[in-house]
Design an enzyme around this catalytic site. Structure first.
Site, short mmCIF file in Angstrom:
data_model
loop_
_atom_site.label_atom_id
_atom_site.label_comp_id
_atom_site.label_asym_id
_atom_site.label_seq_id
_atom_site.Cartn_x
_atom_site.Cartn_y
_atom_site.Cartn_z
N HIS A 76 0.84 -1.18 0.00
CA HIS A 76 0.00 0.00 0.00
C HIS A 76 0.89 1.25 0.00
O HIS A 76 2.05 1.18 0.39
CB HIS A 76 -0.82 0.09 1.30
CG HIS A 76 -1.59 -1.13 1.67
ND1 HIS A 76 -2.95 -1.22 1.54
CD2 HIS A 76 -1.19 -2.31 2.20
CE1 HIS A 76 -3.37 -2.40 1.98
NE2 HIS A 76 -2.32 -3.09 2.38
N TYR A 77 0.32 2.41 -0.36
CA TYR A 77 0.94 3.65 0.09
C TYR A 77 0.07 4.23 1.19
O TYR A 77 -1.13 3.93 1.28
CB TYR A 77 1.21 4.63 -1.04
CG TYR A 77 0.04 5.22 -1.81
CD1 TYR A 77 -1.15 5.65 -1.20
CD2 TYR A 77 0.13 5.41 -3.19
CE1 TYR A 77 -2.20 6.22 -1.90
CE2 TYR A 77 -0.92 5.99 -3.91
CZ TYR A 77 -2.07 6.38 -3.26
OH TYR A 77 -3.09 6.94 -3.97
N THR A 78 0.69 5.07 2.04
CA THR A 78 -0.06 5.60 3.19
C THR A 78 -1.11 6.62 2.77
O THR A 78 -2.16 6.73 3.40
CB THR A 78 0.90 6.23 4.21
OG1 THR A 78 1.78 7.14 3.53
CG2 THR A 78 1.73 5.15 4.91
N GLU A 124 2.64 -0.85 4.56
CA GLU A 124 2.30 0.53 4.14
C GLU A 124 3.61 1.26 3.81
O GLU A 124 4.53 1.30 4.63
CB GLU A 124 1.58 1.26 5.27
CG GLU A 124 0.16 0.77 5.52
CD GLU A 124 -0.87 1.43 4.62
OE1 GLU A 124 -0.48 2.30 3.80
OE2 GLU A 124 -2.06 1.09 4.75
N HIS A 174 -2.57 -2.83 -3.37
CA HIS A 174 -3.93 -2.64 -2.84
C HIS A 174 -4.93 -2.49 -4.00
O HIS A 174 -6.06 -2.99 -3.93
CB HIS A 174 -3.95 -1.41 -1.94
CG HIS A 174 -5.08 -1.39 -0.97
ND1 HIS A 174 -5.32 -0.31 -0.14
CD2 HIS A 174 -6.06 -2.29 -0.68
CE1 HIS A 174 -6.39 -0.58 0.61
NE2 HIS A 174 -6.85 -1.76 0.30
N ASP A 229 -3.60 2.51 -4.86
CA ASP A 229 -2.23 2.39 -4.35
C ASP A 229 -1.67 0.97 -4.50
O ASP A 229 -2.44 0.02 -4.57
CB ASP A 229 -2.18 2.82 -2.87
CG ASP A 229 -3.12 2.03 -1.96
OD1 ASP A 229 -4.31 1.90 -2.29
OD2 ASP A 229 -2.66 1.55 -0.91
#
Length: 232
Positions: A27-29, A92, A134, A144
């Site tokens: 994921h990215y945050t 993340e 994700h 993401d």
């Protein structure tokens, strides 16, 4: 649990797994900075968490024990699994994301992320086809880690499926045929265009238009041909 150097910042947001671990989800945050993201993931009111966070300067934050079910995937699906949280480890990656100024992932960050991924997939025997973003598992909801994420760098290290580039052949599937193939590969196709966009974001990031063309068909065919779903 890895023995890599990391900072413990426990999150209360987890419960028990009901499936064996077979997936790794990146994921990215999607928040303005690392501190806000880590605070949110540790906040009991957020109802979200991840096993690890990797900051842009290469720090690894450990938030949930791998044996526990972190709450990172939300409503999602991959290759017949609907409770992705139960079957996955979630990482993340700190990045503002599309809403806060999406930008490339710095080398210092990737230099920490790559060994972490390698360590997890070796210990957990996770196949390349089950190292996903994700957006792959929730195409209708998520973008993401996005089109700037260097999947090719992971693929060269056998830590993700490579984008097929050689001997590509267009199978001339109908739109329905393409969707069936996409479902066979692993995607949730309940919202067809979202699934196509997610596939493009991952395997043809230079043109994300949601249109099924010959290049998309050829890439998907190549992903399905050598060994079904690339599991080796």
């Amino acid at each position: 649990m890895t023995d890599m150097p990391m900072i413990d910042t426990p999150s209360p947001n987890f419960d028990e797994r009901s499936l064996p671990i077979s997936l790794l989800v990146l994921h990215y945050t999607g928040m303005p900075d690392a501190a806000s993201a880590i605070n949110w993931l540790a906040n009991p009111e957020s109802k979200v968490s991840a096993h690890y966070v990797v900051t842009e300067d290469g720090q690894i934050i450990h938030m949930v024990d791998e044996e526990k079910r972190a709450w990172h995937a939300g409503r999602s699906h991959w290759r017949g699994i609907d409770d992705v949280n139960s079957a996955s480890i979630g990482i993340e990656i700190v990045n503002p994301g599309h809403e806060w100024g999406y930008r490339p992932f710095p080398e210092t960050q990737m230099s920490a992320l790559v060994p972490l991924i390698h360590d997890i997939v070796q210990r957990r025997k996770i196949t390349r086809g089950n190292i996903v973003g994700h957006s792959d598992i929730a195409p209708a909801r998520k973008r993401d880690p996005g089109e700037l994420f260097p999947w090719g760098q992971l693929a060269r290290l056998r830590l993700a499926l490579p984008r097929p580039t050689k001997n590509l052949m267009d199978p001339h599937w109908s739109e329905g045929g393409f969707m069936l193939a996409l479902e066979r590969f692993g995607y949730d196709i309940a919202e067809p265009q979202a699934a196509v966009v997610a596939f493009q974001r991952r395997f043809r990031p230079e043109l994300i238009d949601g249109i099924i063309d010959g290049e998309c068909r050829a890439i998907l065919l190549a992903l399905l041909l050598p060994k079904p779903m690339g599991d080796d």
